[in-house]
Design a protein around this motif. Structure first.
Motif, mmCIF file in Angstrom:
data_model
loop_
_atom_site.group_PDB
_atom_site.id
_atom_site.type_symbol
_atom_site.label_atom_id
_atom_site.label_comp_id
_atom_site.label_asym_id
_atom_site.label_seq_id
_atom_site.Cartn_x
_atom_site.Cartn_y
_atom_site.Cartn_z
ATOM 1 N N ALA A 189 1.005 -1.430 -0.180
ATOM 2 C CA ALA A 189 0.311 -0.281 -0.017
ATOM 3 C C ALA A 189 0.775 1.110 -0.101
ATOM 4 O O ALA A 189 0.875 2.621 -0.864
ATOM 5 N N LYS B 251 -5.008 4.787 -3.902
ATOM 6 C CA LYS B 251 -5.146 4.438 -2.440
ATOM 7 C C LYS B 251 -5.766 2.932 -2.624
ATOM 8 O O LYS B 251 -6.768 3.302 -3.756
ATOM 9 N N ALA B 252 -6.779 2.889 -1.349
ATOM 10 C CA ALA B 252 -7.002 1.259 -0.911
ATOM 11 C C ALA B 252 -9.125 1.275 -1.708
ATOM 12 O O ALA B 252 -8.380 2.735 -1.211
ATOM 13 N N ARG C 188 -5.843 -6.913 -2.039
ATOM 14 C CA ARG C 188 -6.203 -4.878 -2.268
ATOM 15 C C ARG C 188 -6.384 -4.222 -3.846
ATOM 16 O O ARG C 188 -5.733 -4.783 -4.058
ATOM 17 N N TYR D 105 -6.736 -0.827 -5.114
ATOM 18 C CA TYR D 105 -6.133 0.455 -5.343
ATOM 19 C C TYR D 105 -6.369 1.580 -6.662
ATOM 20 O O TYR D 105 -6.274 0.826 -7.824
#
Length: 224
Positions: free
Chosen positions: A184, A194-195, A211, A213
Motif C-alpha cells: 500500500a 489508495k485502497a 487489495r 487501489y
C-alpha cells in the motif's frame, strides 16, 4: 501444471558422455503430454475464449481471480473507460477475458502478458516483461488507454516500481491496481493510488491479503 507433471524420469542406458538422457519411451510420453496441454489451452485452435482452460503457472506467479472478482473489476474498467474507451490489462488476463464477454463493443481492451499462451487472443495480446517496462511494440502509443488494470506478478517494490513505469506510460490518467496489502505505501508513493473497499478474491486461496487501489473516484468503494 506441466512443470510438476514429471517428478521422476526414466533415463536411457546410454550415458557414455556422462550426460543423462531420457529414454525414447519417456521422451515420447513427455511430448504427448505437452501436446495435450497446448491443445487444452487452445493454442492450436485459435479459441479466443480459452483462458478458462489455461491453467495457472505458479512459477510465473500466476493466480487467477475468482469469477466474481474478475467480473467486478471488468465492470469497473468499462465504467471508468467510458463508451468507446480503451482498457489495458497488465498481467491481469482473467479481467481481460471478462471484458471480452461484457463489453459488446463498448470498449476495446489489450492484454499485456509475459506468458505467450495468451497469444491466442491475437492482436489484443502484447508480449510484456515487467523487467523491461518500456520495451513495448511501436504500435502501443504512450497514454493511449483510458484506464490501466494492473496486477504485478510479484509482491516486491522492485516489481511494482517497474510495472508502475509501464502503467504511467500507457494510461491517460486512470489506474486500477491489484496487489498485496503490504504494498500500500509503495503503491501510494509510486502511483498516487489508495485502497478501495472492495476486496479482490482469487480462485485459489492465497496467504497474502490483496487489495484494489485506484487514483480516481471508483465504483469499487460502493457498499455491496
Amino acid at each position: 501444471m506441466a512443470v510438476n507433471a514429471w517428478t521422476a524420469c526414466e533415463m536411457s542406458d546410454s550415458e557414455d558422455d556422462g550426460v543423462p538422457r531420457l529414454s525414447s519411451h519417456t521422451l515420447a510420453a513427455l511430448q504427448e503430454f505437452y501436446a495435450e496441454q497446448e491443445q487444452h489451452a487452445g493454442l492450436g485452435g485459435g479459441d479466443k475464449d480459452s483462458i478458462g482452460v489455461i491453467e495457472e503457472n505458479w512459477q510465473l506467479s500466476q493466480f487467477w481471480y475468482s469469477q466474481e472478482t474478475a467480473l467486478r473489476l471488468a465492470q469497473e474498467a468499462i465504467a471508468a473507460a467510458g463508451e468507446g474507451g480503451r482498457v489495458a490489462c497488465v498481467s491481469a488476463p482473467s479481467v481481460y477475458r471478462e471484458l471480452r464477454e461484457l463489453c459488446g463493443g463498448r470498449v476495446s481492451a489489450c492484454v499485456f502478458e509475459y506468458d505467450r499462451r495468451f497469444a491466442v487472443y491475437g492482436p489484443d495480446f502484447v508480449f510484456y516483461d515487467y523487467a523491461r517496462p518500456l520495451d513495448l511494440p511501436r504500435h502501443v502509443a504512450a497514454h493511449s488507454f483510458d484506464i490501466v488494470v494492473a496486477d504485478p506478478p510479484y509482491l516486491s517494490e522492485e516489481c511494482l516500481q517497474k510495472t508502475s513505469e509501464t502503467i504511467k506510460y500507457l494510461t491517460r490518467g486512470k489506474i486500477l491496481l491489484c496487489t498485496g496489502a503490504v504494498m500500500a505505501e509503495a503503491a501510494a508513493r509510486l502511483l498516487g493510488v489508495k485502497a478501495c473497499r472492495f476486496l479482490p478474491r482469487h480462485a485459489r486461496a492465497l496467504a497474502n491479503e490483496f487489495r484494489c487501489y485506484v487514483n480516481y473516484k471508483s465504483g469499487l468503494d460502493r457498499e455491496d
